[in-house]
Design an enzyme around this catalytic site. Sequence first.
Site, PDB file in Angstrom:
ATOM      1  N   ASP A  10       0.794  -1.236   0.000  1.00 51.46           N
ATOM      2  CA  ASP A  10       0.000   0.000   0.000  1.00 51.46           C
ATOM      3  C   ASP A  10       0.826   1.285   0.000  1.00 51.46           C
ATOM      4  OD1 ASP A  10      -1.883  -1.961   0.206  1.00 51.46           O
ATOM      5  OD2 ASP A  10      -2.840  -1.187   2.008  1.00 51.46           O
ATOM      6  N   LYS A  99      -6.639  -5.082  -3.359  1.00 49.09           N
ATOM      7  CA  LYS A  99      -7.379  -5.623  -2.215  1.00 49.09           C
ATOM      8  C   LYS A  99      -8.405  -4.623  -1.732  1.00 49.09           C
ATOM      9  CE  LYS A  99      -3.827  -4.165   1.096  1.00 49.09           C
ATOM     10  NZ  LYS A  99      -4.638  -3.273   1.937  1.00 49.09           N
ATOM     11  N   CYS A 141      -2.085  -2.243   7.632  1.00 43.00           N
ATOM     12  CA  CYS A 141      -1.965  -3.201   6.524  1.00 43.00           C
ATOM     13  C   CYS A 141      -0.633  -3.945   6.518  1.00 43.00           C
ATOM     14  CB  CYS A 141      -2.239  -2.501   5.198  1.00 43.00           C
ATOM     15  SG  CYS A 141      -3.957  -1.907   5.109  1.00 43.00           S
TER      16      CYS A 141
END
Length: 192
Positions: A10, A99, A141
Amino acid sequence: MSTRALLVVDVQPTFCEGGELGVDGGHRVAEDVAAFAGAHRDRYGLVVTTQDWHIDPGEHFSDAPDFVDSWPVHGVAGSPNARLHPALADLAADVAVLKGQYDHGYSGFDGADAEGRRLVDVLREAGVDAVDVVGLAESHCVKHTALDAARLGFAARVLTDLTAPVSPELGEQARHEMAAAGVELAESGEAR
């Protein structure tokens, strides 16, 4: 011989300063991850990026977020801030995993690549047995990706200088949780 993958989690403008859920040090993490990956690409059998790519994640988005289970709108699929950070333009990842399209998607293992392959299957097909996890945010994350990697039987390591938490307190809590689950915590200079 172990085959190690680099999981770049991310690293998107949405999680950097000025983004919808920016963390302090996000842009620095992006630049440092790019430099590390460029200098050490030969250490990795596979380089994978993950991205929050929210289409309709349900109660993950809120106009009155609690910043625990609900958040302001971020990582919207197709938006400029959901793309990879510009610092990663030359990363040349082997696989890109999206995702969180219809759920929270905290872990890279919640996502799939363009062919619909889950991250765990991508790694196993490549013979990967160890992963280095870097990116944003360490307390969310990155933590969930590392915990899932360990739970799924991969030797998981987080390179702590190539990530940043939402807050120092949440970062400390995440490191405690990861260490308790058997995730190795190391600085990138110590990684071999």
